[in-house]
Design a protein around this motif. Structure first.
Motif, PDB file in Angstrom:
ATOM      1  N   TYR A 165       1.007  -1.005   0.007  1.00  0.00           N
ATOM      2  CA  TYR A 165       0.184  -0.098  -0.074  1.00  0.00           C
ATOM      3  C   TYR A 165       0.763   1.359  -0.035  1.00  0.00           C
ATOM      4  O   TYR A 165       1.744   1.292   0.802  1.00  0.00           O
ATOM      5  N   HIS A 166       0.618   2.097  -0.909  1.00  0.00           N
ATOM      6  CA  HIS A 166       1.562   3.160  -1.141  1.00  0.00           C
ATOM      7  C   HIS A 166       0.653   4.861  -1.089  1.00  0.00           C
ATOM      8  O   HIS A 166       1.145   5.729  -1.382  1.00  0.00           O
ATOM      9  N   HIS A 167      -0.270   4.854  -0.180  1.00  0.00           N
ATOM     10  CA  HIS A 167      -0.827   5.918   0.260  1.00  0.00           C
ATOM     11  C   HIS A 167      -1.288   6.669  -0.792  1.00  0.00           C
ATOM     12  O   HIS A 167      -0.982   7.637  -1.153  1.00  0.00           O
ATOM     13  N   GLY A 168      -2.043   6.001  -1.770  1.00  0.00           N
ATOM     14  CA  GLY A 168      -2.469   6.568  -3.042  1.00  0.00           C
ATOM     15  C   GLY A 168      -2.788   5.788  -4.110  1.00  0.00           C
ATOM     16  O   GLY A 168      -3.571   5.892  -5.024  1.00  0.00           O
ATOM     17  N   PHE A 169      -2.013   4.495  -3.962  1.00  0.00           N
ATOM     18  CA  PHE A 169      -2.221   3.367  -4.873  1.00  0.00           C
ATOM     19  C   PHE A 169      -1.678   1.956  -4.287  1.00  0.00           C
ATOM     20  O   PHE A 169      -1.027   2.285  -3.244  1.00  0.00           O
ATOM     21  N   ILE A 170      -2.313   1.156  -4.954  1.00  0.00           N
ATOM     22  CA  ILE A 170      -1.882  -0.249  -4.188  1.00  0.00           C
ATOM     23  C   ILE A 170      -1.143  -0.893  -5.614  1.00  0.00           C
ATOM     24  O   ILE A 170      -1.514  -1.052  -6.309  1.00  0.00           O
ATOM     25  N   GLY A 171      -0.023  -1.896  -5.078  1.00  0.00           N
ATOM     26  CA  GLY A 171       0.626  -2.806  -5.863  1.00  0.00           C
ATOM     27  C   GLY A 171      -0.341  -4.153  -5.910  1.00  0.00           C
ATOM     28  O   GLY A 171      -0.808  -4.545  -4.735  1.00  0.00           O
ATOM     29  N   LEU A 172      -0.181  -4.818  -6.700  1.00  0.00           N
ATOM     30  CA  LEU A 172      -0.834  -6.173  -6.729  1.00  0.00           C
ATOM     31  C   LEU A 172      -0.028  -7.089  -5.746  1.00  0.00           C
ATOM     32  O   LEU A 172      -0.690  -8.010  -5.140  1.00  0.00           O
ATOM     33  N   ASN A 173       1.137  -6.938  -5.572  1.00  0.00           N
ATOM     34  CA  ASN A 173       2.063  -7.423  -4.231  1.00  0.00           C
ATOM     35  C   ASN A 173       2.940  -6.479  -4.116  1.00  0.00           C
ATOM     36  O   ASN A 173       3.093  -5.256  -4.685  1.00  0.00           O
ATOM     37  N   ALA A 174       4.062  -6.847  -3.234  1.00  0.00           N
ATOM     38  CA  ALA A 174       4.707  -5.791  -2.678  1.00  0.00           C
ATOM     39  C   ALA A 174       5.706  -5.475  -3.703  1.00  0.00           C
ATOM     40  O   ALA A 174       6.088  -4.366  -3.861  1.00  0.00           O
ATOM     41  N   ASP A 175       6.118  -6.197  -4.635  1.00  0.00           N
ATOM     42  CA  ASP A 175       7.000  -5.926  -5.993  1.00  0.00           C
ATOM     43  C   ASP A 175       6.544  -5.563  -7.060  1.00  0.00           C
ATOM     44  O   ASP A 175       7.333  -5.507  -8.259  1.00  0.00           O
ATOM     45  N   SER A 176       5.238  -5.554  -7.285  1.00  0.00           N
ATOM     46  CA  SER A 176       4.471  -5.544  -8.485  1.00  0.00           C
ATOM     47  C   SER A 176       4.582  -4.190  -9.258  1.00  0.00           C
ATOM     48  O   SER A 176       4.804  -3.277  -8.736  1.00  0.00           O
TER      49      SER A 176
END
Length: 190
Positions: A165-176
């Protein structure tokens, strides 16, 4: 003489009706100020300013402070900033023709987050992550009240967060390299 007075009265009456009709036209709103309420629950406060720059086109700028909120997701004490910049293309809405900011839209959006957070085993970590996404949504404007709902998908790069979680968008996994965004905002039009 009576004809002249009648014509003058008719002119005054018509002028008054025209001015009255012009006064009843709703004001064209070209600005919006919005808040992302859900982001408060993840530890971020975001404020968005949007300005109509051409017919059915606007620029949207979001600034966020990571750490001003309730951090209910991971309790990781995040601190930093989040930025978003978008150019919106709004589909004309025949039901609300007096407000060109109302209706379905598509926008390319650039997001950037820079923050530190606590991880259980690795200590305090720094994250700098960007995303470029295609976002669709609907901006509903009723007089001065604004409700904006959106979702989008795109590419992300930068270092990863263990929770993705990047405080504005989410990755499908940590390195996605894939980024996802969705949410809603409420605000005022002026």
């Amino acid at each position: 003489m009576h004809k002249r007075i009648s014509i003058i009265l008719l002119i005054f009456l018509m002028t008054g009706l025209c001015l009255s009709a012009q006064a009843e036209q709703p004001k064209m709103r070209k600005n919006e100020l919005k808040v992302a309420l859900l982001s408060l629950m993840s530890g971020t406060s975001k404020l968005t300013y949007e300005r109509l720059v051409r017919d059915y086109q606007s620029i949207e700028i979001t600034a966020g402070v990571i750490g001003w909120g309730f951090d209910k997701l991971k309790d990781s004490d995040p601190k930093g900033t989040a930025w978003r910049l978008a150019y919106k293309f709004i589909l004309p809405n025949k039901h609300n023709a007096n407000n060109q900011m109302c209706g379905f839209y598509i926008k390319p959006e650039w997001c950037y987050s820079s923050y530190k957070y606590n991880h259980k085993t690795d200590g305090r970590l720094q994250v700098d992550r960007m995303a470029l996404m295609a976002v669709i949504g609907y901006d509903w404007v009723l007089n001065w009240f604004v409700f904006d709902i959106y979702g989008g998908l795109g590419a992300a790069w930068g270092n990863s967060n263990k929770s993705n979680y990047h405080h504005g968008f989410i990755g499908l996994n940590a390195d996605s390299p894939t980024a996802f965004t969705a949410g809603f905002r409420v605000g005022v039009a002026f």
